[in-house]
Scaffold this active site. Structure first.
Site, PDB file in Angstrom:
ATOM      1  N   LYS A   1       0.881  -1.157  -0.107  1.00  0.00           N
ATOM      2  CA  LYS A   1       0.066   0.062   0.054  1.00  0.00           C
ATOM      3  C   LYS A   1       0.925   1.378  -0.035  1.00  0.00           C
ATOM      4  CE  LYS A   1      -3.764  -2.456   2.260  1.00  0.00           C
ATOM      5  NZ  LYS A   1      -4.841  -2.340   3.623  1.00  0.00           N
ATOM      6  N   ASN A  40      -1.749  -0.224   6.936  1.00  0.00           N
ATOM      7  CA  ASN A  40      -1.032  -1.554   7.668  1.00  0.00           C
ATOM      8  C   ASN A  40      -0.299  -2.034   6.438  1.00  0.00           C
ATOM      9  OD1 ASN A  40      -3.465  -2.198   5.914  1.00  0.00           O
ATOM     10  ND2 ASN A  40      -4.395  -3.375   7.596  1.00  0.00           N
ATOM     11  N   TYR A  81     -12.375  -2.553  -3.816  1.00  0.00           N
ATOM     12  CA  TYR A  81     -12.813  -2.809  -2.411  1.00  0.00           C
ATOM     13  C   TYR A  81     -14.422  -2.829  -2.375  1.00  0.00           C
ATOM     14  CZ  TYR A  81      -8.356  -1.899  -0.439  1.00  0.00           C
ATOM     15  OH  TYR A  81      -6.789  -2.079   0.184  1.00  0.00           O
ATOM     16  N   HIS A  93      -1.675  -5.566   1.374  1.00  0.00           N
ATOM     17  CA  HIS A  93      -3.091  -6.452   1.220  1.00  0.00           C
ATOM     18  C   HIS A  93      -2.720  -7.592   0.408  1.00  0.00           C
ATOM     19  CE1 HIS A  93      -6.945  -7.514  -0.482  1.00  0.00           C
ATOM     20  NE2 HIS A  93      -6.323  -7.906  -1.612  1.00  0.00           N
ATOM     21  N   GLU A 133      -9.335 -10.471  -7.960  1.00  0.00           N
ATOM     22  CA  GLU A 133      -8.303  -9.038  -7.760  1.00  0.00           C
ATOM     23  C   GLU A 133      -6.993  -9.288  -8.658  1.00  0.00           C
ATOM     24  OE1 GLU A 133      -7.009  -9.625  -3.797  1.00  0.00           O
ATOM     25  OE2 GLU A 133      -9.133  -9.155  -3.100  1.00  0.00           O
TER      26      GLU A 133
HETATM   27  N1  ATP Z   1     -12.061  -0.585  11.478  1.00  0.00           N
HETATM   28  C1  ATP Z   1     -11.317  -0.218  10.618  1.00  0.00           C
HETATM   29  N2  ATP Z   1     -10.865   1.267  10.702  1.00  0.00           N
HETATM   30  C2  ATP Z   1      -9.932   1.548   9.815  1.00  0.00           C
HETATM   31  N3  ATP Z   1      -9.590   1.089   8.838  1.00  0.00           N
HETATM   32  C3  ATP Z   1      -9.917  -0.382   8.457  1.00  0.00           C
HETATM   33  C4  ATP Z   1     -11.026  -0.843   9.400  1.00  0.00           C
HETATM   34  N4  ATP Z   1     -10.940  -2.188   9.182  1.00  0.00           N
HETATM   35  C5  ATP Z   1     -10.224  -2.250   7.852  1.00  0.00           C
HETATM   36  N5  ATP Z   1      -9.818  -1.261   7.644  1.00  0.00           N
HETATM   37  C6  ATP Z   1      -8.797  -0.872   6.321  1.00  0.00           C
HETATM   38  O1  ATP Z   1      -9.622  -1.616   5.032  1.00  0.00           O
HETATM   39  C7  ATP Z   1      -8.663  -2.584   4.750  1.00  0.00           C
HETATM   40  C8  ATP Z   1      -9.315  -3.660   4.375  1.00  0.00           C
HETATM   41  O2  ATP Z   1     -10.111  -4.326   5.492  1.00  0.00           O
HETATM   42  P1  ATP Z   1     -10.196  -6.118   5.707  1.00  0.00           P
HETATM   43  O3  ATP Z   1     -11.309  -6.111   6.788  1.00  0.00           O
HETATM   44  O4  ATP Z   1     -10.517  -6.400   4.393  1.00  0.00           O
HETATM   45  O5  ATP Z   1      -8.666  -6.217   6.247  1.00  0.00           O
HETATM   46  P2  ATP Z   1      -7.624  -7.296   5.829  1.00  0.00           P
HETATM   47  O6  ATP Z   1      -8.183  -8.233   5.385  1.00  0.00           O
HETATM   48  O7  ATP Z   1      -6.743  -7.376   7.013  1.00  0.00           O
HETATM   49  O8  ATP Z   1      -6.627  -6.333   5.033  1.00  0.00           O
HETATM   50  P3  ATP Z   1      -6.475  -6.435   3.350  1.00  0.00           P
HETATM   51  O9  ATP Z   1      -7.915  -6.960   2.508  1.00  0.00           O
HETATM   52  O10 ATP Z   1      -6.010  -5.014   3.087  1.00  0.00           O
HETATM   53  O11 ATP Z   1      -5.699  -7.550   2.894  1.00  0.00           O
HETATM   54  C9  ATP Z   1      -7.609  -2.809   5.955  1.00  0.00           C
HETATM   55  O12 ATP Z   1      -6.647  -3.473   5.365  1.00  0.00           O
HETATM   56  C10 ATP Z   1      -7.311  -1.593   6.402  1.00  0.00           C
HETATM   57  O13 ATP Z   1      -6.478  -0.743   5.958  1.00  0.00           O
END
Ligand code: ATP
Length: 139
Positions: free
Chosen positions: A11, A118, A51, A121, A132
């Site tokens: 990211k 974070n 997304y 992805h 994707e």
């Molecule tokens: N509660 C939250 N508050 C803020 N940002 C969030 C929150 N939950 C998720 N995100 C953001 O949205 C992204 C997608 O959420 P998801 O729940 O799919 O997380 P993930 O599966 O750990 O990460 P990714 O899909 O990016 O691999 C997260 O990686 C994070 O950057």
């Protein structure tokens, strides 16, 4: 068991902090093979496709804005159980509590922003990996 492919994104926070090489090296060190790699300035249209499952959630708009804030590195990695293996290597979503030894746990933290920055992805299933990879690399 068949060989899987997964989409990995570094990211904008990971690219801006010059962590792309370190992150890719960890994935390769675990034994997964790099298939495709590119640096991309994502468009809103591409991110809305990527997304779509998060549409309507409170963090959706900040997430899309964050992903538009700078270049992203997109990669396809391959190997047996790479989808599960990469997600394990990435660590849990919240970098503050992600386990030490994981990418998010070692390199990430909470910056007090509306979206969790974070670093990476990874696709979460065979179906989402296929979807994707098409979005980021075409058919
Ligand atoms: N509660 C939250 N508050 C803020 N940002 C969030 C929150 N939950 C998720 N995100 C953001 O949205 C992204 C997608 O959420 P998801 O729940 O799919 O997380 P993930 O599966 O750990 O990460 P990714 O899909 O990016 O691999 C997260 O990686 C994070 O950057």
């Amino acid at each position: 068991m068949s060989i899987e492919r997964t989409l990995v994104l570094i990211k904008p926070d990971g690219v801006a902090r010059n962590l792309s090489g370190s992150i890719l090296a960890r994935i390769e060190s675990k034994g997964y093979s790099l298939v495709e790699l590119k640096k991309v300035n994502a468009t809103r249209d591409l991110l809305e496709q990527h997304y779509e499952e998060h549409l309507g959630k409170p963090f959706y708009e900040p997430l899309v804005e964050f992903m538009l804030s700078g270049p992203v590195v997109a990669a396809i990695f391959e190997g047996h159980r790479v989808i599960e293996g990469f997600r394990c290597l990435a660590g849990t979503t919240d970098p503050t509590t992600a386990a030490p030894g994981t990418i998010r746990g070692d390199f990430g933290r909470d910056w007090g922003l509306a979206v969790q920055q974070n670093l990476v992805h990874g696709s979460d299933s065979v179906d989402s990996a296929e979807r994707e990879i098409k979005i980021w690399f075409g058919a």
